[in-house]
Design a protein around this motif. Structure first.
Motif, mmCIF file in Angstrom:
data_model
loop_
_atom_site.group_PDB
_atom_site.id
_atom_site.type_symbol
_atom_site.label_atom_id
_atom_site.label_comp_id
_atom_site.label_asym_id
_atom_site.label_seq_id
_atom_site.Cartn_x
_atom_site.Cartn_y
_atom_site.Cartn_z
ATOM 1 N N ARG A 148 40.514 27.269 33.899
ATOM 2 C CA ARG A 148 39.395 28.180 34.125
ATOM 3 C C ARG A 148 39.902 29.525 34.616
ATOM 4 O O ARG A 148 40.848 29.616 35.405
ATOM 5 C CB ARG A 148 38.422 27.584 35.134
ATOM 6 N N ARG A 149 39.234 30.607 34.151
ATOM 7 C CA ARG A 149 39.654 31.969 34.494
ATOM 8 C C ARG A 149 39.468 32.241 35.987
ATOM 9 O O ARG A 149 38.410 31.971 36.544
ATOM 10 C CB ARG A 149 38.847 33.000 33.693
ATOM 11 N N GLY A 150 40.504 32.817 36.582
ATOM 12 C CA GLY A 150 40.408 33.228 37.972
ATOM 13 C C GLY A 150 40.664 32.145 38.984
ATOM 14 O O GLY A 150 40.640 32.414 40.188
ATOM 15 N N CYS A 151 40.901 30.898 38.561
ATOM 16 C CA CYS A 151 41.137 29.815 39.519
ATOM 17 C C CYS A 151 42.578 29.843 39.988
ATOM 18 O O CYS A 151 42.858 30.118 41.145
ATOM 19 C CB CYS A 151 40.781 28.466 38.896
ATOM 20 N N GLN A 169 37.240 27.632 42.114
ATOM 21 C CA GLN A 169 36.512 28.903 42.208
ATOM 22 C C GLN A 169 36.963 29.774 41.039
ATOM 23 O O GLN A 169 38.131 30.173 40.979
ATOM 24 C CB GLN A 169 36.797 29.588 43.541
ATOM 25 N N TYR A 170 36.064 30.095 40.123
ATOM 26 C CA TYR A 170 36.472 30.721 38.871
ATOM 27 C C TYR A 170 35.398 31.689 38.378
ATOM 28 O O TYR A 170 34.325 31.826 38.972
ATOM 29 C CB TYR A 170 36.731 29.646 37.820
ATOM 30 N N HIS A 171 35.712 32.361 37.250
ATOM 31 C CA HIS A 171 34.782 33.285 36.592
ATOM 32 C C HIS A 171 34.322 32.657 35.275
ATOM 33 O O HIS A 171 35.134 32.436 34.369
ATOM 34 C CB HIS A 171 35.470 34.623 36.295
ATOM 35 N N TRP A 184 34.723 41.472 35.618
ATOM 36 C CA TRP A 184 34.262 40.327 34.846
ATOM 37 C C TRP A 184 32.789 40.511 34.515
ATOM 38 O O TRP A 184 32.041 41.103 35.289
ATOM 39 C CB TRP A 184 34.467 39.031 35.633
ATOM 40 N N CYS A 187 30.335 39.233 37.178
ATOM 41 C CA CYS A 187 30.386 39.789 38.535
ATOM 42 C C CYS A 187 30.102 41.285 38.503
ATOM 43 O O CYS A 187 30.486 41.975 37.557
ATOM 44 C CB CYS A 187 31.758 39.565 39.178
ATOM 45 N N LYS A 201 38.309 37.234 43.256
ATOM 46 C CA LYS A 201 37.969 35.828 43.434
ATOM 47 C C LYS A 201 36.792 35.444 42.538
ATOM 48 O O LYS A 201 35.908 36.249 42.256
ATOM 49 C CB LYS A 201 37.628 35.553 44.899
ATOM 50 N N GLY A 202 36.796 34.206 42.117
ATOM 51 C CA GLY A 202 35.746 33.723 41.233
ATOM 52 C C GLY A 202 34.379 33.742 41.884
ATOM 53 O O GLY A 202 34.243 33.666 43.111
ATOM 54 N N CYS A 203 33.356 33.819 41.069
ATOM 55 C CA CYS A 203 31.984 33.904 41.572
ATOM 56 C C CYS A 203 31.239 32.578 41.436
ATOM 57 O O CYS A 203 30.061 32.507 41.771
ATOM 58 C CB CYS A 203 31.232 34.996 40.817
#
Length: 349
Positions: A148-151, A169-171, A184, A187, A201-203
């Motif tokens: 997952r992106r941003g994890c 925690q990801y995007h 992103w 976000c 950081k992921g949202c």
């Protein structure tokens, strides 16, 4: 020491050594448009902000610490009213049929009723994002990173990375780069530097990482028929299998003295299999095949010198050697026929 306030310079200087050519600067303000950056006094444009700061000045002068001049947009042209002692002659309001001009105040037209504006269409509800779930039955190698992106979390153990302690925690959206800003689509936060973008950081939070992806459905293999054609030379048989996008690594062609086995795999679970008996013997060691984009070329070396009447055995087929005959021109219309010792025609004599 004072700091020069000229744009593009901003260096400290000593007034005792300040000369008319000591400062190189930009006399006009910056321009940022469609991802490009530059100065309105120069023609050079760059993309990154660091390159923009490194653009050398286009004017030369003395250093100064005077307040920097702010460039405001040029004001619109003001209307100038011209007055005259004599009253202005009113323009004719109407002209009658006989050519007489009638002066005076024109009748005031009744205002048109305001047309009500259509109500804005309601925005379509956003489609919910369907998250892919990890296949927990597939083992994961230690150190593999979450997909997952941003994890950015890596696999440690089943308890920590797939159990109740796991926190992802990801995007869920996609990256957006527009006019120098980076962020992103899921976000509102945007940054300028790429390193800062990677640190966003992921949202969205979930208690399950994605290391291998969802369980893929097994595709049912489909046996297909592929057209094939052949021709021969004096020493070889050339067979073409017309199949597109054959997987070269898994392609299998097995040569035997009187048989060739063909097994070709193609995309979408398609497969071509053929066991082909041969009309005459071949030399397996001297036979080869090549996978191309739209076909597979199979070259089989003949085991004897006679020609093949057909590719596969046939009871009614008769053959003889026609290569290298004498008399006439070439093999067509020759006067003398030379039979090979293993030609079926010998059985008829």
């Amino acid at each position: 020491m004072p700091v020069c306030t000229h744009r593009g310079c901003e260096k400290t200087y000593d007034e005792a050594s300040n000369t008319d050519t000591a400062c190189t600067f930009h006399p006009q303000g910056p321009i940022f448009h469609e991802g490009l950056k530059g100065w309105s006094c120069c023609s050079k444009r760059v993309i990154s902000f660091d390159q923009f700061l490194a653009i050398p000045g286009c004017s030369i002068g003395r250093h100064t610490d005077a307040p920097r001049e702010e460039f405001a947009p040029a004001p619109a042209d003001e209307k100038v009213e011209v007055t005259n002692d004599k009253p202005a002659t009113p323009a004719p309001v109407a002209v009658q049929n006989n050519g007489t001009e009638v002066y005076g105040s024109a009748p005031v037209a009744a205002p048109k009723p305001a047309t009500p504006k259509p109500a804005p269409a309601a925005a379509a509800p956003a489609e919910p994002i369907v998250e892919e779930e990890d296949d927990l039955s597939v083992p994961v190698a230690v150190g593999k990173t979450c997909l997952r992106r941003g994890c950015g979390q890596t696999y440690v153990s089943e308890e920590e990375s797939r159990g109740s302690k796991a926190q992802c925690q990801y995007h869920p959206g996609s990256p957006v780069f527009h006019e120098g800003s980076k962020g992103w689509s899921c976000c509102p936060r945007k940054v300028l530097e790429f390193d800062e973008f990677l640190k966003l950081k992921g949202c969205r939070h979930t208690n399950q990482h994605l290391f291998v992806g969802a369980k893929k459905e097994e595709k049912v293999e489909e046996l297909v028929h592929c057209r094939h054609d052949w021709y021969q030379t004096q020493t070889h048989i050339n067979l073409s299998i017309f199949a597109k996008k054959v997987e070269a690594k898994s392609a299998l062609v097995e040569f035997k003295e009187r048989e060739v086995n063909i097994d070709l795999k193609m995309p979408d679970g398609k497969r071509f299999k053929l066991v082909l008996p041969l009309f005459q013997p071949i030399e397996p060691a001297g036979s080869t095949f090549e996978v191309l984009g739209t076909k597979v070329e199979i070259t089989m070396k003949k085991g004897n010198g006679i020609s093949w009447a057909t590719l596969e055995p046939s009871e009614g087929a008769k053959c003889w050697t026609t290569f290298g005959t004498t008399g006439g021109a070439g093999t067509v219309g020759s006067k003398v026929m030379h039979l090979a010792t293993d030609s079926p025609l010998y059985a008829e004599k």
